[in-house]
Design a protein around this motif. Sequence first.
Motif, mmCIF file in Angstrom:
data_model
loop_
_atom_site.group_PDB
_atom_site.id
_atom_site.type_symbol
_atom_site.label_atom_id
_atom_site.label_comp_id
_atom_site.label_asym_id
_atom_site.label_seq_id
_atom_site.Cartn_x
_atom_site.Cartn_y
_atom_site.Cartn_z
ATOM 1 N N LYS A 461 11.748 37.306 24.198
ATOM 2 C CA LYS A 461 11.200 38.659 24.410
ATOM 3 C C LYS A 461 11.239 39.501 23.139
ATOM 4 O O LYS A 461 10.337 40.268 22.850
ATOM 5 N N TYR A 462 12.354 39.372 22.397
ATOM 6 C CA TYR A 462 12.562 40.284 21.272
ATOM 7 C C TYR A 462 12.247 39.649 19.917
ATOM 8 O O TYR A 462 12.896 39.923 18.934
ATOM 9 N N SER A 463 11.249 38.746 19.918
ATOM 10 C CA SER A 463 10.779 38.198 18.643
ATOM 11 C C SER A 463 9.339 38.629 18.479
ATOM 12 O O SER A 463 8.566 38.616 19.448
ATOM 13 N N ALA A 485 19.983 31.510 18.747
ATOM 14 C CA ALA A 485 19.573 32.325 17.594
ATOM 15 C C ALA A 485 18.071 32.529 17.591
ATOM 16 O O ALA A 485 17.314 31.689 18.056
ATOM 17 N N ASP A 486 17.653 33.704 17.115
ATOM 18 C CA ASP A 486 16.208 33.941 16.935
ATOM 19 C C ASP A 486 15.996 34.639 15.600
ATOM 20 O O ASP A 486 16.967 34.989 14.918
ATOM 21 N N ARG A 487 14.754 34.822 15.212
ATOM 22 C CA ARG A 487 14.475 35.571 13.969
ATOM 23 C C ARG A 487 13.612 36.776 14.328
ATOM 24 O O ARG A 487 12.657 37.103 13.663
ATOM 25 N N TYR A 504 22.075 49.066 29.728
ATOM 26 C CA TYR A 504 21.808 49.544 28.368
ATOM 27 C C TYR A 504 20.668 48.765 27.727
ATOM 28 O O TYR A 504 20.626 47.540 27.750
ATOM 29 N N ARG A 505 19.739 49.510 27.132
ATOM 30 C CA ARG A 505 18.660 48.887 26.370
ATOM 31 C C ARG A 505 18.574 49.637 25.043
ATOM 32 O O ARG A 505 18.696 50.860 25.017
ATOM 33 N N ALA A 506 18.408 48.925 23.966
ATOM 34 C CA ALA A 506 18.400 49.567 22.648
ATOM 35 C C ALA A 506 17.246 50.567 22.564
ATOM 36 O O ALA A 506 16.244 50.434 23.266
ATOM 37 N N GLY A 516 12.282 45.010 30.754
ATOM 38 C CA GLY A 516 13.621 44.433 30.958
ATOM 39 C C GLY A 516 14.420 45.336 31.863
ATOM 40 O O GLY A 516 14.044 46.477 32.108
ATOM 41 N N SER A 517 15.515 44.810 32.376
ATOM 42 C CA SER A 517 16.331 45.579 33.324
ATOM 43 C C SER A 517 17.621 46.086 32.698
ATOM 44 O O SER A 517 18.299 46.926 33.258
ATOM 45 N N GLY A 518 17.992 45.572 31.532
ATOM 46 C CA GLY A 518 19.260 45.971 30.916
ATOM 47 C C GLY A 518 20.457 45.325 31.610
ATOM 48 O O GLY A 518 21.597 45.753 31.431
ATOM 49 N N GLY A 520 20.749 41.643 31.869
ATOM 50 C CA GLY A 520 20.988 40.270 31.413
ATOM 51 C C GLY A 520 22.286 40.082 30.657
ATOM 52 O O GLY A 520 23.150 39.282 31.064
ATOM 53 N N LEU A 521 22.482 40.847 29.563
ATOM 54 C CA LEU A 521 23.660 40.626 28.718
ATOM 55 C C LEU A 521 24.954 41.010 29.417
ATOM 56 O O LEU A 521 25.991 40.405 29.183
ATOM 57 N N SER A 522 24.881 42.026 30.306
ATOM 58 C CA SER A 522 26.121 42.389 31.008
ATOM 59 C C SER A 522 26.528 41.239 31.919
ATOM 60 O O SER A 522 27.718 40.953 32.083
HETATM 61 P P1 ADP Z 1 16.953 43.510 28.930
HETATM 62 O O1 ADP Z 1 16.568 42.448 28.015
HETATM 63 O O2 ADP Z 1 16.500 43.300 30.334
HETATM 64 O O3 ADP Z 1 16.622 44.870 28.414
HETATM 65 P P2 ADP Z 1 19.649 42.671 28.332
HETATM 66 O O4 ADP Z 1 20.952 43.098 28.932
HETATM 67 O O5 ADP Z 1 19.323 41.240 28.367
HETATM 68 O O6 ADP Z 1 18.550 43.555 29.053
HETATM 69 O O7 ADP Z 1 19.653 43.176 26.860
HETATM 70 C C1 ADP Z 1 20.068 44.436 26.532
HETATM 71 C C2 ADP Z 1 19.414 44.947 25.268
HETATM 72 O O8 ADP Z 1 19.931 44.223 24.156
HETATM 73 C C3 ADP Z 1 17.956 44.741 25.198
HETATM 74 O O9 ADP Z 1 17.279 45.812 25.844
HETATM 75 C C4 ADP Z 1 17.692 44.695 23.735
HETATM 76 O O10 ADP Z 1 17.611 46.006 23.219
HETATM 77 C C5 ADP Z 1 18.916 44.049 23.176
HETATM 78 N N1 ADP Z 1 18.751 42.598 22.933
HETATM 79 C C6 ADP Z 1 19.173 41.576 23.707
HETATM 80 N N2 ADP Z 1 18.894 40.391 23.188
HETATM 81 C C7 ADP Z 1 18.246 40.640 22.011
HETATM 82 C C8 ADP Z 1 17.666 39.812 20.995
HETATM 83 N N3 ADP Z 1 17.705 38.485 21.059
HETATM 84 N N4 ADP Z 1 17.080 40.436 19.946
HETATM 85 C C9 ADP Z 1 17.048 41.791 19.883
HETATM 86 N N5 ADP Z 1 17.564 42.620 20.805
HETATM 87 C C10 ADP Z 1 18.159 42.066 21.860
#
Ligand code: ADP
Length: 569
Positions: A461-463, A485-487, A504-506, A516-518, A520-522
């Motif tokens: 998603k974030y590439s 890893a991604d670039r 949280y989303r950046a 995105g839902s914010g 995944g990472l949590s």
């Molecule tokens: P979502 O992807 O649904 O927004 P996540 O919890 O997976 O929620 O990710 C939280 C935030 O972390 C993302 O909104 C994004 O800003 C940042 N992020 C996660 N993975 C990456 C990545 N591989 N590259 C850049 N930013 C990322």
Amino acid sequence: MTLKKRNLLGGFNRFRLMLTLVLAVLLPAAALIYINFSQLSSFKRDKVLQAAINRDFQQALAIFEKNMNKKAYSKVEDVMDLFPSRKDGDAERESKLNDILAKCSCLDHAFIFDGEDLTFQTQSGQMTDRFVREEHDRMVESYRTWFSSKEELKSLIEAINKKPQHIYFSPAQTKRADGPAYLLTAFFPLPNTSSDDFAFGGVTFDPCYLKSNFFPEMLDDFVNQKSNEQGGNRLAMMIYRADTLEGHEIKPIVATAGWDEGNPEVMRKMDDVFRGLALGIKYQGVSVDALGETWMRRSFIILGFLSVMIIGGLALTKHMVSKEMAVAKLKSDFVSNVSHELRTPLALIRLYAETLELGRITTKEKKQQYYRIIRKESERLTALINNILDFSRIEAGRKEYEFRETDIADLVRNTLDSYRYQIEQQGFAFEECIDATLPKVRVDREAIARALVNLVNNALKYSSDEKFLGVKLYRENGAVKLEVADRGIGIARRDQAKIFEKFYRAGDPLVHNTKGSGLGLSLVRHITEAHGGDIVVESAPGMGSKFILSLPLTSVGQGQLNPTQPTIH
Ligand code: ADP
């Protein structure tokens, strides 16, 4: 709702919150602190506390004098009825007076005057004392002179009758072996005499009894009673000569324990029975001024401390409310993101299914492609719904992990296999490096697969420009490490700790353009921690990101259900 509109609304809510905080909490708190401070300052300036203590002291001394008078009156009343009447003969008079003196050792002299003759008796035991003998002679002589004047007699009788108790006290100075002494004589009517008769009786208190018994006992009783009633600082009291000149040191005749040196805080000249004497009172070992100062200082310190607590509480409330508002905002973003994420795959599935249903697609390849799209979209849907379900289970504290002996290399490979097509379709260079010699570990397969899927999905998603995905599985320092890893767009330093928080989303616009839902990472962090491991990110904006998930080899999945389940922050 557009981003701008939402920001405006958020700003308005914030402003409303601040206004409420200021009007409902900050202003009243500030007013309260200000009023208290100014009240304390005026207390300090006007010495309110000192004045209150002085008033209390005045009152105490007045009560004490009343008590002493009452006791002196009652002592005299005790013997009044025993006095001979004027009808008694000389011998009888003397014997009755001697009986009274024998009965009451607190008296030195007893006498009667029948209008013409004076009968004056002194404690026989005391007559050996030179001072008492001289006093006896002096008194007899001066009384004879005094009572020989009709005018003097009249004014004495008037003085007796003026008193409600019909007892008139007359103080005088005398001497004893230890120096000057206070002599107190009471005059009263004889039994069975009319008020017109110039006949009366009298007793003189033993000055040593007054100094050594009467005064000290009264003082001690009073001080003890007062101190018990009030608690706090103990009182000290004393009796001194009222004719002590101002500016001279006040020397106590009698004082309670703890009087020490120094002048009384409050004085009172006695004006009924014990004329010529005065009372003094103070606190033991501390002046009222010092007490007032200490009280003030303590009050200021307490007020200062409370003010700091109030301010701290306010800051904390503001912080908490702001945090809650931020979470509320994140939640509302989450709802709109999730509904969008649900709608898109559903719309696609419906579109392709309807097209297939109409039977217009003739080529096998096209059909295959449509089927694949439907499968892929439903997989996306499943992944999203799984994430939401997992999240709600974790929030409710109901998430359970099922740990089983697993060939983790196999698990990672299989999970990636189902994504390989999608990865390559999107034009990603895919590098996979899996150590096949890893030992079996106890993990929850579904959870680990979900964590990997979330990391891979994020990488995709974030590439933007450089499409690369690298997955590594290896062993290092007693842990199994899974690296994704991604670039891609990378993550700013300040966001790196926060991205693992729920919702949280950046703030990057590129992120906002991606749905995105914010969550995944949590979830990834929760899963990792439930396995006793941790997750870190290495990233820089524009330079791509690397997520390293490590699972300790020893403690991985020690039970069916991890007892110390982490919570999502
Ligand atoms: P979502 O992807 O649904 O927004 P996540 O919890 O997976 O929620 O990710 C939280 C935030 O972390 C993302 O909104 C994004 O800003 C940042 N992020 C996660 N993975 C990456 C990545 N591989 N590259 C850049 N930013 C990322």
